[in-house]
Structure formats: C-alpha cells, structure tokens
Scaffold this motif. Sequence first.
Motif, PDB file in Angstrom:
ATOM      1  N   GLU A 146       1.039  -1.082   0.506  1.00  0.00           N
ATOM      2  CA  GLU A 146       0.072  -0.169   0.368  1.00  0.00           C
ATOM      3  C   GLU A 146       0.911   1.166  -0.115  1.00  0.00           C
ATOM      4  OE1 GLU A 146      -3.867   1.476   0.242  1.00  0.00           O
ATOM      5  OE2 GLU A 146      -2.567  -0.132  -0.740  1.00  0.00           O
ATOM      6  N   ASP A 248       2.517  -6.651   6.279  1.00  0.00           N
ATOM      7  CA  ASP A 248       1.215  -5.532   6.167  1.00  0.00           C
ATOM      8  C   ASP A 248       1.640  -6.356   8.265  1.00  0.00           C
ATOM      9  OD1 ASP A 248      -0.822  -4.006   6.936  1.00  0.00           O
ATOM     10  OD2 ASP A 248      -1.633  -5.219   5.146  1.00  0.00           O
ATOM     11  N   ILE A 275      -1.717   6.771   5.880  1.00  0.00           N
ATOM     12  CA  ILE A 275      -1.619   5.250   6.395  1.00  0.00           C
ATOM     13  C   ILE A 275      -1.403   5.341   7.366  1.00  0.00           C
ATOM     14  CG2 ILE A 275      -0.940   2.289   5.574  1.00  0.00           C
ATOM     15  CD1 ILE A 275      -0.399   3.519   2.586  1.00  0.00           C
TER      16      ILE A 275
END
Length: 324
Positions: A146, A248, A275
């Motif tokens: 991401e 993650d 994020i």
Amino acid sequence: MKNKCKRLIYINEYVSINGIEQFLFHLGTSYDNPVMLYLHGGPGSAESLLTGAFQEKWEEIYTVVHWDQRGAGKTLTQNPNKLPTIDLMLQDLYEVVQYLKKKYSKQKIVLLGHSWGSILGSLFIKKYPEDIAYYIGAAQVIDIVENEKVGYNKVKELIEQADDKRSLKKLEGIGEYPGNKIDFGKEFLKKCNVVRKLQGKYKIGLELRFSIWIAMLKSPIFNFLDIISFIKIPKANENVLKFLVNFDLCNESLEYRVPIYYVLGGCDWQAPYIIAQNYFEQINAPYKKIYIIPNAGHFLMLDQPGLFFDTLSEINKIEEKALT
C-alpha cells in the motif's frame, strides 16, 4: 573518535550480541536521563553517522544509542558473512536491549524506530513489551504494498499538476507499479529507484541531498569502510527484503501493551503518513498520541530538526508526568 562537544556520555564500541560483534554509539549528557535506542531505516541504512545533523538537542533529555544492525554499517563491516533474517534481528534487538538496561541500570528503555526500524520496533514491542517504557514510530511503516501504491499515485499527481512531461515520461516508462506483489528483485528495485528519485525531486520522499553526505563524512566515527558497507546493503539484506514482500502490520494484533507515539512527516509519501494515521486510529494502547510535522518528508528529523525535538520533548514530559 574525539568527543568534540565534551558530552558526559560518548561511547563507540563493539559488543558481543547474538554471537557476533555489533556496533553501538552512545551519546548523552546525564546518566539520569531515559535511554533511547534508535532503530535505523533501510534495512541496512545505518544512521549512526548522521547524529551530528539532527541529534544534539535530543541528548539533553535522552541518552541516545545508535545500533548498526546486522547487515548494516560498522556491524556489516565487522561481520560481512553474518547476514540478517527477521528472526535473527529480533533476537539481536532483544540482546541489545538487555545490554543497555544493565549498562545504564534501567528497568526499561525507550525505543524509537525510523522507517524500516519502525517495522522492527513494532514487532519487538509486541513480543517484549516488558522491556520498553514507550515506543516512538517515526515515518512509521504499516503496509509495504500500500505504501508503494499510494506513494506512486501521489508523485504522479504532482508531476501532472506541474505539467512535468519529462518526469511523467520517466514514470510511465517503468510500466505498472508496484503490482499486486512486490518481489524486491532487480526489476522491481530498478522501478523503485525511479519512483524514489521522483519522490525526492518533489520533496515527498527521502532525497539523498549533498548535505547528508557531508554530515556523514564529518562524523567523528566515519571510516572509509563505511562507504563499502553502504554499497553492500542490497545484497546483505536480501533475506530481510524477502520478509518485507508482503509485510502488513494490520495482520498483527491491534493491541499494544506499551504507550505508542507516532511522529509522521506531513509531506512523507514514501511511507505515506495517511496510512499510518489511519492505522493509528484503530490500535489500542495504554496511551497513544500522534504528531504530524508540517513540511517534513520521510527523514523528518533532518527536514524539521527543531519541530522534531519539540515533539520528543513533549513526549518526554508526558511520560515523566505519568511516572509521578
């Protein structure tokens, strides 16, 4: 290795950690101050040579210890064939923490993780919360894939807004990025290098400015072998990069057992602050607070050293008050 600033605490040493000699650099002004272990970025990008560029005021409130991790800096120079895996690095970190607790007679220490160091630090505090007084995540990394998607889209947006056709051509020339999976092979790293350079150009990622190189060369602990070590970083850290492929932090528990502070750069799109900000809202901790420093990119302590120190000072006061 001269102590030009006449600090009370000024130690550079190799310590036997997890079977190999690893480098530590201690700087401070009082043995009464909390001990902060600084986890550098990369993996492999030791920041012990940059202490003179951003850290001097930190030493008024912390004893700051830089550790050249396995596969980085002077530890890599000393141990060219003792290369890191994530399990080895977590065990290394555990032994460094125990060493510092004993050396400075502290029950707990403060952990600050920058970039890659924020991954290592986050995993460590989940495993060993009893050793850490509190954790500071600087340019905190949450989700590798991401990160790259959001950072790519942001730099593309800025390039298009500037009508920078030359940069747009470079960006489009790498094709799809980053894809659904990152492999950290030569092809991906080549594409990543293009993105990083453009992010640096538009001040939203780490830019290896001339001033950074000068600061490294002026460091009292600089040695020309450090340059060779820097060149060896990608090869030395191959196993850690494989671990990062699908990393993650959201896959881990959202429960933390130590106070959590995030210090993020408002212009950081290499590890996009939005994020980390979204993740921070979801976590549970004994105490948590987030700071977003304006006009600061991925190396926020270099971009805004005064504001970063003010933030550390406030965190220190919060924790001191909590102890009374």
